[in-house]
Design a protein around this motif. Structure first.
Motif, PDB file in Angstrom:
ATOM      1  N   SER A  11       0.825  -1.214   0.000  1.00 47.09           N
ATOM      2  CA  SER A  11       0.000   0.000   0.000  1.00 47.09           C
ATOM      3  C   SER A  11       0.859   1.263   0.000  1.00 47.09           C
ATOM      4  N   PHE A  12       2.090   1.169   0.488  1.00 44.61           N
ATOM      5  CA  PHE A  12       3.013   2.292   0.463  1.00 44.61           C
ATOM      6  C   PHE A  12       3.805   2.335  -0.847  1.00 44.61           C
ATOM      7  N   GLY A  13       3.632   1.298  -1.674  1.00 41.18           N
ATOM      8  CA  GLY A  13       4.333   1.243  -2.948  1.00 41.18           C
ATOM      9  C   GLY A  13       5.801   0.897  -2.820  1.00 41.18           C
ATOM     10  N   GLN A  18      13.304  -1.713  -0.332  1.00 43.75           N
ATOM     11  CA  GLN A  18      13.058  -0.404   0.278  1.00 43.75           C
ATOM     12  C   GLN A  18      12.655  -0.546   1.745  1.00 43.75           C
ATOM     13  N   LEU A  19      11.787  -1.503   2.034  1.00 45.24           N
ATOM     14  CA  LEU A  19      11.375  -1.728   3.416  1.00 45.24           C
ATOM     15  C   LEU A  19      12.573  -2.154   4.261  1.00 45.24           C
ATOM     16  N   SER A  20      13.393  -3.024   3.731  1.00 46.98           N
ATOM     17  CA  SER A  20      14.557  -3.486   4.493  1.00 46.98           C
ATOM     18  C   SER A  20      15.501  -2.328   4.804  1.00 46.98           C
ATOM     19  N   GLU A  21      15.679  -1.417   3.863  1.00 48.16           N
ATOM     20  CA  GLU A  21      16.536  -0.254   4.101  1.00 48.16           C
ATOM     21  C   GLU A  21      15.957   0.647   5.179  1.00 48.16           C
ATOM     22  N   LYS A  22      14.650   0.862   5.147  1.00 40.85           N
ATOM     23  CA  LYS A  22      13.992   1.722   6.129  1.00 40.85           C
ATOM     24  C   LYS A  22      14.062   1.115   7.531  1.00 40.85           C
ATOM     25  N   LEU A  23      14.056  -0.213   7.607  1.00 40.28           N
ATOM     26  CA  LEU A  23      14.107  -0.892   8.899  1.00 40.28           C
ATOM     27  C   LEU A  23      15.525  -1.227   9.333  1.00 40.28           C
ATOM     28  N   ASP A  24      16.485  -1.016   8.443  1.00 44.24           N
ATOM     29  CA  ASP A  24      17.887  -1.343   8.700  1.00 44.24           C
ATOM     30  C   ASP A  24      18.069  -2.840   8.980  1.00 44.24           C
ATOM     31  N   VAL A  25      17.421  -3.649   8.145  1.00 41.22           N
ATOM     32  CA  VAL A  25      17.578  -5.104   8.197  1.00 41.22           C
ATOM     33  C   VAL A  25      17.832  -5.584   6.774  1.00 41.22           C
ATOM     34  N   SER A  26      18.193  -6.838   6.639  1.00 40.29           N
ATOM     35  CA  SER A  26      18.439  -7.378   5.300  1.00 40.29           C
ATOM     36  C   SER A  26      17.126  -7.636   4.574  1.00 40.29           C
ATOM     37  N   ARG A  27      17.205  -7.684   3.263  1.00 41.26           N
ATOM     38  CA  ARG A  27      16.026  -8.017   2.452  1.00 41.26           C
ATOM     39  C   ARG A  27      15.550  -9.416   2.804  1.00 41.26           C
ATOM     40  N   ILE A  31      11.785 -10.753   3.767  1.00 47.46           N
ATOM     41  CA  ILE A  31      11.171 -11.899   3.099  1.00 47.46           C
ATOM     42  C   ILE A  31      10.739 -12.945   4.128  1.00 47.46           C
ATOM     43  N   SER A  32      11.608 -13.244   5.073  1.00 49.30           N
ATOM     44  CA  SER A  32      11.309 -14.254   6.088  1.00 49.30           C
ATOM     45  C   SER A  32      10.145 -13.835   6.982  1.00 49.30           C
ATOM     46  N   ILE A  33      10.081 -12.553   7.332  1.00 47.79           N
ATOM     47  CA  ILE A  33       8.960 -12.064   8.139  1.00 47.79           C
ATOM     48  C   ILE A  33       7.669 -12.154   7.334  1.00 47.79           C
ATOM     49  N   GLU A  34       7.701 -11.684   6.106  1.00 50.45           N
ATOM     50  CA  GLU A  34       6.497 -11.707   5.272  1.00 50.45           C
ATOM     51  C   GLU A  34       5.983 -13.127   5.052  1.00 50.45           C
ATOM     52  N   ASN A  35       6.876 -14.091   4.974  1.00 46.90           N
ATOM     53  CA  ASN A  35       6.485 -15.486   4.759  1.00 46.90           C
ATOM     54  C   ASN A  35       6.272 -16.248   6.064  1.00 46.90           C
ATOM     55  N   SER A  36       6.264 -15.513   7.186  1.00 51.30           N
ATOM     56  CA  SER A  36       6.036 -16.086   8.525  1.00 51.30           C
ATOM     57  C   SER A  36       7.050 -17.162   8.901  1.00 51.30           C
ATOM     58  N   ARG A  37       8.262 -17.055   8.369  1.00 51.98           N
ATOM     59  CA  ARG A  37       9.330 -17.982   8.744  1.00 51.98           C
ATOM     60  C   ARG A  37      10.168 -17.408   9.878  1.00 51.98           C
ATOM     61  N   TYR A  38       9.998 -16.120  10.146  1.00 50.17           N
ATOM     62  CA  TYR A  38      10.776 -15.445  11.185  1.00 50.17           C
ATOM     63  C   TYR A  38       9.851 -14.482  11.910  1.00 50.17           C
ATOM     64  N   LYS A  39       9.888 -14.528  13.237  1.00 48.99           N
ATOM     65  CA  LYS A  39       9.100 -13.604  14.051  1.00 48.99           C
ATOM     66  C   LYS A  39      10.023 -12.492  14.513  1.00 48.99           C
ATOM     67  N   PRO A  40       9.700 -11.244  14.190  1.00 50.45           N
ATOM     68  CA  PRO A  40      10.589 -10.147  14.573  1.00 50.45           C
ATOM     69  C   PRO A  40      10.622  -9.949  16.087  1.00 50.45           C
ATOM     70  N   LYS A  47       9.222  -0.991  15.566  1.00 48.65           N
ATOM     71  CA  LYS A  47       9.806  -0.178  14.496  1.00 48.65           C
ATOM     72  C   LYS A  47       8.971  -0.293  13.217  1.00 48.65           C
ATOM     73  N   ILE A  48       8.522  -1.496  12.920  1.00 47.46           N
ATOM     74  CA  ILE A  48       7.667  -1.730  11.752  1.00 47.46           C
ATOM     75  C   ILE A  48       6.359  -0.962  11.902  1.00 47.46           C
ATOM     76  N   ALA A  49       5.738  -1.074  13.064  1.00 51.28           N
ATOM     77  CA  ALA A  49       4.462  -0.386  13.306  1.00 51.28           C
ATOM     78  C   ALA A  49       4.630   1.126  13.181  1.00 51.28           C
ATOM     79  N   ARG A  50       5.674   1.680  13.771  1.00 50.66           N
ATOM     80  CA  ARG A  50       5.919   3.130  13.683  1.00 50.66           C
ATOM     81  C   ARG A  50       6.138   3.565  12.240  1.00 50.66           C
ATOM     82  N   LEU A  51       6.856   2.758  11.484  1.00 55.17           N
ATOM     83  CA  LEU A  51       7.122   3.087  10.086  1.00 55.17           C
ATOM     84  C   LEU A  51       5.816   3.218   9.300  1.00 55.17           C
TER      85      LEU A  51
END
Length: 69
Positions: A11-13, A18-27, A31-40, A47-51
């Protein structure tokens, strides 16, 4: 636990890079968070919520009856 990260990112386009850069984490982390393989961590979850300018409960949804505490 479910989440809306992929939906919010789109929704932010933003692409995953880009998201990984904004969060200062690797791409790969995004990917792992989005695929529910990793819980932040709690810190990264906030940080994600604030962003996305949301409360953490609007990004991460606790599913009653799941095996997670």
């Amino acid at each position: 636990m479910e989440h809306r990260i992929k939906e919010l990112r789109a929704s932010f386009g933003w692409i995953q890079e880009q998201l990984s850069e904004k969060l200062d984490v690797s791409r790969q982390t995004v990917i792992s968070i989005e695929n529910s393989r990793y819980k932040p961590s709690l810190e990264l979850a906030y940080k994600i919520a604030r962003l996305f300018q949301l409360m953490i409960e609007e990004v991460f949804i606790f599913v009653k009856g799941s095996d997670e505490v």
